[in-house]
Enzyme design. Structure first.
Site, PDB file in Angstrom:
ATOM      1  CD  GLN A 102      -5.708   1.048 -11.856  1.00  0.00           C
ATOM      2  OE1 GLN A 102      -6.625   0.315 -11.525  1.00  0.00           O
ATOM      3  NE2 GLN A 102      -4.679   0.622 -12.551  1.00  0.00           N
ATOM      4  CG  ASN A 103      -0.720   3.027  -7.285  1.00  0.00           C
ATOM      5  OD1 ASN A 103      -1.541   2.136  -7.394  1.00  0.00           O
ATOM      6  ND2 ASN A 103       0.537   2.907  -7.668  1.00  0.00           N
ATOM      7  CG  HIS A 120      -8.965   4.494  -8.026  1.00  0.00           C
ATOM      8  ND1 HIS A 120      -8.359   3.286  -8.224  1.00  0.00           N
ATOM      9  CD2 HIS A 120     -10.001   4.549  -8.895  1.00  0.00           C
ATOM     10  CE1 HIS A 120      -9.009   2.620  -9.189  1.00  0.00           C
ATOM     11  NE2 HIS A 120      -9.997   3.371  -9.607  1.00  0.00           N
ATOM     12  CB  CYS A 131     -18.224  19.660   8.055  1.00  0.00           C
ATOM     13  SG  CYS A 131     -16.472  19.533   8.495  1.00  0.00           S
ATOM     14  CB  CYS A 149     -13.963  16.395  11.600  1.00  0.00           C
ATOM     15  SG  CYS A 149     -14.155  18.103  11.086  1.00  0.00           S
ATOM     16  N   GLY A 188       2.194  -2.408 -13.615  1.00  0.00           N
ATOM     17  CA  GLY A 188       1.808  -2.905 -12.293  1.00  0.00           C
ATOM     18  C   GLY A 188       0.332  -2.793 -11.965  1.00  0.00           C
ATOM     19  CG  ASN A 214       1.536  -7.128 -14.016  1.00  0.00           C
ATOM     20  OD1 ASN A 214       1.806  -7.962 -13.153  1.00  0.00           O
ATOM     21  ND2 ASN A 214       0.490  -6.325 -13.920  1.00  0.00           N
ATOM     22  CD  GLU A 216       0.644 -12.406 -10.618  1.00  0.00           C
ATOM     23  OE1 GLU A 216      -0.511 -11.990 -10.866  1.00  0.00           O
ATOM     24  OE2 GLU A 216       0.990 -12.837  -9.509  1.00  0.00           O
TER      25      GLU A 216
END
Ligand code: NAD
Ligand code: ZN
Length: 248
Positions: A102-103, A120, A131, A149, A188, A214, A216
């Site tokens: 996801q990083n 992602h 553009c 740009c 994580g 993890n 947590e």
């Protein structure tokens, strides 16, 4: 924790296909703040608000000032940590095929993993909102915010904001890999951002073991994960890989 690490080593040693799903927590030891959890960005602002596509469309300068500029300064110089290196080592050992991440920080590729699905998108590139032309983030001049740009359009990260679609190919391949693996390492991630958090569920439904690493507990911990190895991803991955190397 020792017995859980031994159990993970057993499970990895006997697995055919291993996949990993990673989240912001794997990169905290590289100095990149996560969204949630200790030291998370939400302690300063609500990521669901500022990293939302509506906010970017409404006020790109604000999103650049609060989020993107700081992210650029951190990501431009961040280096892979022991957890990224552990996953790269697993691939070299022939144990891990694909990392679904996801990083957006590119640290899995920097560590040496060759099959990384960027669920992602990526922060390595900025793209023009008018553009579509892409610019390498590290080379973008941010002396004026928002950067533009050559056509005059505003640049934005080539990453998925909340409220945007997941790139089709990434979603399709991730589902395939999740349903096909024997073990999924979930490292994580707070497992609350959908549809990424569905990947361990798909893995589990198709008979895979789900090993969570993890700091947590998460919504996956009770229902989906076979077990949670609680602690820092760098130390845990280093120990797992070292013990696995002794074994195979
Ligand atoms: P998250 O920020 O929601 O949660 C981070 C998780 O990592 C928490 O569960 C926390 O307990 C755990 N964690 C923190 N440090 C850890 C460590 N050293 N070892 C083990 N676990 C640790 O992350 P998420 O689930 O990936 O969701 C956030 C979204 O934000 C993602 O979709 C991602 O695209 C984006 N994001 C990316 C980055 C990055 O690219 N590095 C950074 C921040 C946010
Ligand atoms: Zn343009």
């Amino acid at each position: 924790m020792d017995d859980l690490i031994a159990r993970a080593v057993e499970d990895l040693a006997s697995a055919g296909k291993v996949a990993a799903l990673t989240g912001a927590g794997i990169s905290t030891e590289s100095g990149i703040p996560p969204f949630r959890g200790k030291g998370g960005l939400w302690e300063r602002f609500d990521p669901m608000e500022i990293a939302h596509i509506d906010a970017l469309m409404r006020d790109p300068a604000k999103v650049w000032t609060i989020l993107v500029k700081e992210m650029k300064q951190i990501v431009d110089t961040a280096q892979p940590n022991d957890a990224h290196k552990g996953l790269a080592r697993l691939e070299k050992m022939g144990k891990l095929e694909t990392v679904i991440t996801q990083n957006i920080d590119g640290l899995h590729q920097a560590a040496g993993n060759t099959d990384v699905i960027e669920f992602h998108g990526t922060f390595a590139w900025q793209r023009c909102m008018d553009c579509g032309l892409k610019y390498e983030t590290s080379k973008v001049d941010i002396s004026e915010i928002p950067p533009r740009c050559s056509c005059g359009g505003i640049l934005r990260p080539d990453a998925v904001f909340f409220g945007e679609m997941i790139p089709q190919e990434a979603l399709w391949r991730s589902r395939q890999i999740a349903s096909d693996c024997d073990v999924m390492l979930v490292v994580g991630t707070s497992a609350v951002v959908q549809p990424a958090a569905l990947m361990p569920v798909i893995a589990k439904q198709n008979g895979a073991k789900v090993i969570e690493i993890n700091a947590e507990r998460t919504p996956l911990t009770d229902e989906i994960s076979d077990y949670l190895i609680m602690g820092g991803a760098g130390e845990i991955m280093t120990r797992i890989v070292a013990e696995l190397e002794q074994k195979v």
